[in-house]
Design an enzyme around this catalytic site. Structure first.
Site, PDB file in Angstrom:
ATOM      1  N   ALA A  10       0.821  -1.206   0.000  1.00  0.00           N
ATOM      2  CA  ALA A  10       0.000   0.000   0.000  1.00  0.00           C
ATOM      3  C   ALA A  10       0.862   1.266   0.000  1.00  0.00           C
ATOM      4  CB  ALA A  10      -0.937  -0.004   1.209  1.00  0.00           C
ATOM      5  N   LYS A  49       9.000   0.759  10.817  1.00  0.00           N
ATOM      6  CA  LYS A  49       9.613   0.475  12.119  1.00  0.00           C
ATOM      7  C   LYS A  49      10.583  -0.697  12.116  1.00  0.00           C
ATOM      8  CE  LYS A  49       5.784  -2.191  14.104  1.00  0.00           C
ATOM      9  NZ  LYS A  49       4.877  -2.280  15.240  1.00  0.00           N
ATOM     10  N   THR A  97       2.615  -7.623   3.681  1.00  0.00           N
ATOM     11  CA  THR A  97       2.669  -7.965   2.253  1.00  0.00           C
ATOM     12  C   THR A  97       3.622  -9.126   2.004  1.00  0.00           C
ATOM     13  OG1 THR A  97       2.200  -5.691   1.548  1.00  0.00           O
ATOM     14  CG2 THR A  97       3.304  -7.108  -0.047  1.00  0.00           C
ATOM     15  N   ALA A 141       2.255 -12.655   2.385  1.00  0.00           N
ATOM     16  CA  ALA A 141       1.056 -13.070   1.652  1.00  0.00           C
ATOM     17  C   ALA A 141       1.437 -14.180   0.680  1.00  0.00           C
ATOM     18  CB  ALA A 141       0.456 -11.886   0.897  1.00  0.00           C
ATOM     19  N   GLN A 142       1.018 -15.401   0.983  1.00  0.00           N
ATOM     20  CA  GLN A 142       1.427 -16.550   0.170  1.00  0.00           C
ATOM     21  C   GLN A 142       0.563 -16.709  -1.072  1.00  0.00           C
ATOM     22  OE1 GLN A 142       1.341 -20.086   2.581  1.00  0.00           O
ATOM     23  NE2 GLN A 142       3.038 -19.451   3.866  1.00  0.00           N
ATOM     24  N   GLY A 197      -1.821 -15.038  -3.220  1.00  0.00           N
ATOM     25  CA  GLY A 197      -1.740 -14.268  -4.448  1.00  0.00           C
ATOM     26  C   GLY A 197      -2.708 -13.108  -4.481  1.00  0.00           C
ATOM     27  N   GLU A 217      -9.034 -20.516  -4.493  1.00  0.00           N
ATOM     28  CA  GLU A 217      -9.031 -20.539  -3.035  1.00  0.00           C
ATOM     29  C   GLU A 217     -10.458 -20.562  -2.513  1.00  0.00           C
ATOM     30  OE1 GLU A 217      -6.561 -17.394  -1.544  1.00  0.00           O
ATOM     31  OE2 GLU A 217      -4.767 -18.151  -2.510  1.00  0.00           O
ATOM     32  N   HIS A 220      -7.318 -17.329   9.962  1.00  0.00           N
ATOM     33  CA  HIS A 220      -6.986 -18.235   8.875  1.00  0.00           C
ATOM     34  C   HIS A 220      -7.163 -19.656   9.390  1.00  0.00           C
ATOM     35  CE1 HIS A 220      -5.064 -20.239   5.566  1.00  0.00           C
ATOM     36  NE2 HIS A 220      -4.985 -19.089   4.918  1.00  0.00           N
ATOM     37  N   ARG A 228     -13.317 -18.705   4.530  1.00  0.00           N
ATOM     38  CA  ARG A 228     -12.483 -18.830   5.728  1.00  0.00           C
ATOM     39  C   ARG A 228     -13.263 -18.829   7.031  1.00  0.00           C
ATOM     40  NH1 ARG A 228      -7.377 -14.982   4.030  1.00  0.00           N
ATOM     41  NH2 ARG A 228      -6.636 -16.404   2.441  1.00  0.00           N
ATOM     42  N   HIS A 239      -5.482 -13.783  11.408  1.00  0.00           N
ATOM     43  CA  HIS A 239      -4.870 -13.579  10.092  1.00  0.00           C
ATOM     44  C   HIS A 239      -5.087 -12.191   9.514  1.00  0.00           C
ATOM     45  CE1 HIS A 239      -3.195 -14.734   6.272  1.00  0.00           C
ATOM     46  NE2 HIS A 239      -4.324 -14.525   5.634  1.00  0.00           N
ATOM     47  N   GLU A 253      -4.491  -2.933   4.999  1.00  0.00           N
ATOM     48  CA  GLU A 253      -5.230  -3.620   6.054  1.00  0.00           C
ATOM     49  C   GLU A 253      -5.683  -2.711   7.187  1.00  0.00           C
ATOM     50  OE1 GLU A 253      -4.930  -7.606   8.909  1.00  0.00           O
ATOM     51  OE2 GLU A 253      -3.335  -7.185   7.467  1.00  0.00           O
ATOM     52  N   ARG A 258     -13.358 -11.157   4.679  1.00  0.00           N
ATOM     53  CA  ARG A 258     -12.603 -10.937   3.441  1.00  0.00           C
ATOM     54  C   ARG A 258     -12.559 -12.197   2.588  1.00  0.00           C
ATOM     55  NH1 ARG A 258      -6.758 -11.560   2.019  1.00  0.00           N
ATOM     56  NH2 ARG A 258      -6.626 -12.746   3.946  1.00  0.00           N
ATOM     57  N   SER A 279      -7.055  -8.910  -0.575  1.00  0.00           N
ATOM     58  CA  SER A 279      -6.402  -7.849   0.203  1.00  0.00           C
ATOM     59  C   SER A 279      -5.304  -7.129  -0.572  1.00  0.00           C
ATOM     60  CB  SER A 279      -5.843  -8.401   1.513  1.00  0.00           C
ATOM     61  OG  SER A 279      -5.096  -9.565   1.276  1.00  0.00           O
TER      62      SER A 279
END
Length: 506
Positions: free
Chosen positions: A14, A36, A44, A47-48, A50, A116, A232, A279, A340, A364, A375, A380
Site C-alpha cells: 500500500a 519500524k 505484504t 502473503a502466500q 496471491g 481458493e 486463517h 475462511r 490472520h 489492512e 474478506r 487484500s
C-alpha cells in the site's frame, strides 16, 4: 523539525505503490517513508496465496468475482466499492508486471490461476507460494531508485500531529538514536498493516501491532467494524511458537482435504462447498470440531496429491514442513486457526480519505467497505493496489499548493529519563494476548467480552501512567497501541448483536 510533502507510515504494498506513483508525478516533491523494521518487512511479504484478479474472461467474469466477494462479506460490503476494486484489478496487475513482478505461467504461456476458498473460479494470480514477497521485492526495487523518496527504516511512528481536525505530521522515534523526530507533512498516509500480535497466535509478522489504527483513533479518526477479525483456518500447529506458519488456502484449492485426528473429512457436514468453503466457515467448523473432540488440532491431508506439482506450486510450504519432520507425501499436516486479517479499521472513502483532513489510510489498517463481515481470499493485495492508486490520483489532482500554509509544528518535548522495565512490557503483552485469545476469539459471548472490557480499561490506565512517567521506546508505544486496538475490538463486539461473516457471538 523535518519537513516533507508526503509522509508515508509503513512499507508494504500500500505505502510503496503510492510512494512510487506520487514520486513520478512530482519529481520535485519530497516523499518520506517511515517503517519500524527493515524496509521489506511487512504483512505484504508474508502473503502466500496471491492476488484475486479476473484475467480469464471466458471462464470467469467481473460479475462472478463481485458475487463471490458479496457472499463472503455476508451483506455488509459496499457494493459500489466491490465493483470499483474488482474491475480495476487487471490495470493494477499490468502495472506490477511493468515494475518487474513475476507471476507463474502454465505450459500455454498464460497466467497459472489458482483457486481458493470462497472463489467460484480459478482467478488467483500467484508467484509460487511467495506472492507477497515477490511483489514487495519488485516495488521496493523501483522505490529505492527514486531520488525524491527517503526510506527511514527502524523509525517507529509514535503519534500523529493534528490541529483543528487536520493532520499536519507525526512524531517518529528513531530506534537507533532514541531521538523522537518531528515530521511536518502536507499529507500523511497510514499504511501500517494489521493487528496480529494482539492475539500472539497469528500468521502476521511481529511488526503487526495495529499502530496506524491506534494513532488514528487518538487523532479522533472514525474507526469501525473492528469486530470482524478473520482467523486463517490452516496455520501450522506448533505449540512451541507464537507466530504461526501459514499453510496457504491455495493448498486446499489444489486438492488437500481437512480431516479430524480420526481421519473424518468433516467439512461437508458444515458447508456444501466442503474444504473450499470461505475462511469464516472453515475456521468456525474447525473450532467446533476441536471443542467436540478435545484435540489440539485438525489435519490437512496432502498425501493423495501429485508430489512434483505440489513442490512446484508450494516450495516454501513443502520445505518448511520437511524441515520440521513432516513429509507431506506420507504425513498429514497439523493445523489450527490463527488470527490472520482485520476486515475493519480506519474508515476511508473511495479516495482513501479518513475523517481527519489530510490524513489517508490504505491496506489492512483501512476499512473501505470491500470486505464487509469477512474478506474473500486474496482480495487484500488487490484492495491495497487499487486504493493506493485512488489516493495517488486524488492527491495528483489536489496539490497542497492550493491550500493555506500551516504553522510550524511544535517539536516533541520530554524530560523523562527513567527507562521502562522491559519485563513489564513483555509480561503485560503476554497477559493481553492470553486475554484476547480466551475472551475475544473465533466465537465470543457477552459475559467474556464484558470481563475483557473491564480488564482492558485497567490496562489503559496503567499504560498511560507508564508513558507519562517513562522515556519513550517502541515496545512501550506498541503495547499502548495493542491495548487501544483490543479495547476497540471488544467494545465493537459488544455493540454488534447479530452474527455476520467472521463474527460469531453466542
Amino acid at each position: 523539525m523535518i519537513k516533507t510533502n508526503y509522509l508515508i507510515i509503513g512499507s508494504g504494498v500500500a505505502g510503496l505503490t503510492f510512494a512510487l506513483k506520487i514520486a513520478n508525478q512530482f519529481p520535485n516533491k519530497k516523499i518520506t517513508i517511515a517503517t519500524k523494521a527493515n524496509a521489506d518487512e511487512s504483512n505484504t511479504k508474508y502473503a502466500q496465496g496471491g492476488i484475486a484478479i479476473v484475467t480469464d474472461k471466458i471462464e470467469d467474469s467481473y460479475q462472478k468475482h463481485i458475487q463471490d466477494t458479496l457472499i463472503c462479506g455476508d451483506g455488509l460490503c459496499d457494493e459500489s466499492v466491490v465493483e470499483m476494486v474488482i474491475t480495476e484489478g487487471p490495470k493494477r496487475l499490468k502495472e506490477l508486471i511493468e515494475w518487474g513482478a513475476k507471476f507463474d505461467k502454465n505450459v500455454a504461456g498464460t497466467l497459472d490461476l489458482g483457486k481458493e476458498g470462497g472463489h467460484s473460479e480459478n482467478r488467483v494470480v500467484h508467484h509460487k507460494d511467495q506472492t507477497g514477497k515477490e511483489i514487495e521485492r519488485a516495488i521496493l526495487n523501483q522505490v529505492l531508485q527514486k531520488e525524491n523518496i527517503t526510506v527511514l527504516d527502524h523509525h517507529f511512528a509514535f503519534d500523529l500531529i493534528t490541529k483543528n481536525n487536520c493532520c499536519i505530521g507525526a512524531y517518529v522515534l528513531d530506534q537507533k538514536t532514541k531521538e523522537i523526530l518531528t515530521f511536518q507533512a502536507e499529507y500523511t498516509l497510514l499504511a501500517t498493516g494489521g493487528i496480529g500480535h494482539l492475539y500472539g497466535h497469528t500468521t502476521n509478522p511481529v511488526i503487526a501491532t495495529g499502530d496506524g489504527i491506534a494513532m488514528a483513533f487518538r487523532a479522533k479518526a472514525k474507526i469501525t467494524e473492528m469486530e470482524f477479525i478473520q482467523f486463517h483456518p490452516t496455520a501450522l500447529y506448533d505449540a512451541s511458537t507464537d507466530t504461526s506458519f501459514l499453510i496457504s488456502e491455495a493448498v486446499r484449492g489444489f486438492g488437500a482435504y481437512l480431516r479430524t485426528k480420526k481421519g473424518d473429512r468433516f467439512m461437508l457436514n458444515y458447508d456444501s462447498r466442503g474444504d473450499l468453503a470461505s475462511r469464516d466457515i472453515v475456521s468456525q467448523s474447525i473450532e467446533l470440531e476441536l471443542k467436540k473432540s478435545g484435540d489440539d488440532c485438525v489435519y490437512l491431508d496432502c498425501t493423495h496429491l501429485e508430489l512434483e506439482g505440489f513442490i512446484k506450486h508450494f516450495p516454501m510450504i513443502y520445505m518448511h514442513c520437511k524441515n520440521i519432520g513432516i513429509d507431506i507425501a506420507k504425513n498429514w499436516i497439523p493445523v489450527v486457526p490463527a488470527q490472520h486479517y482485520l476486515c475493519g479499521g480506519i474508515v476511508v472513502d473511495k479516495t482513501g480519505k479518513t475523517s481527519v483532513d489530510n490524513l489517508f489510510a490504505c491496506g489492512e489498517c483501512s476499512r473501505t467497505g470491500l470486505h464487509g463481515a469477512n474478506r474473500l481470499a486474496s482480495n487484500s493485495l488487490l484492495e491495497a493496489l487499487v486504493y493506493s492508486d485512488k489516493i495517488y490520483h486524488y492527491l495528483a489532482n489536489h496539490p497542497f499548493d492550493d491550500l493555506q500554509e500551516t504553522e510550524p509544528v511544535q517539536d516533541w518535548i520530554s524530560d523523562k529519563i527513567t527507562e521502562i522495565d522491559p519485563k513489564y512490557t513483555a509480561n503485560t503483552k503476554l497477559e493481553l494476548q492470553l486475554l484476547m485469545r480466551k475472551s475475544v476469539g473465533i466465537v465470543r459471548n457477552d459475559l467474556d467480552l464484558n470481563k475483557a472490557n473491564f480488564k482492558l480499561k485497567q490496562f489503559q490506565i496503567e499504560i498511560e501512567d507508564k508513558i507519562k512517567n517513562h522515556k519513550t521506546n517502541a515496545s512501550l508505544g506498541e503495547l499502548r497501541n495493542l491495548i487501544t486496538i483490543g479495547s476497540l475490538i471488544v467494545e465493537q463486539s459488544i455493540d454488534r448483536n447479530e452474527n455476520r461473516g467472521g463474527f460469531v457471538k453466542n
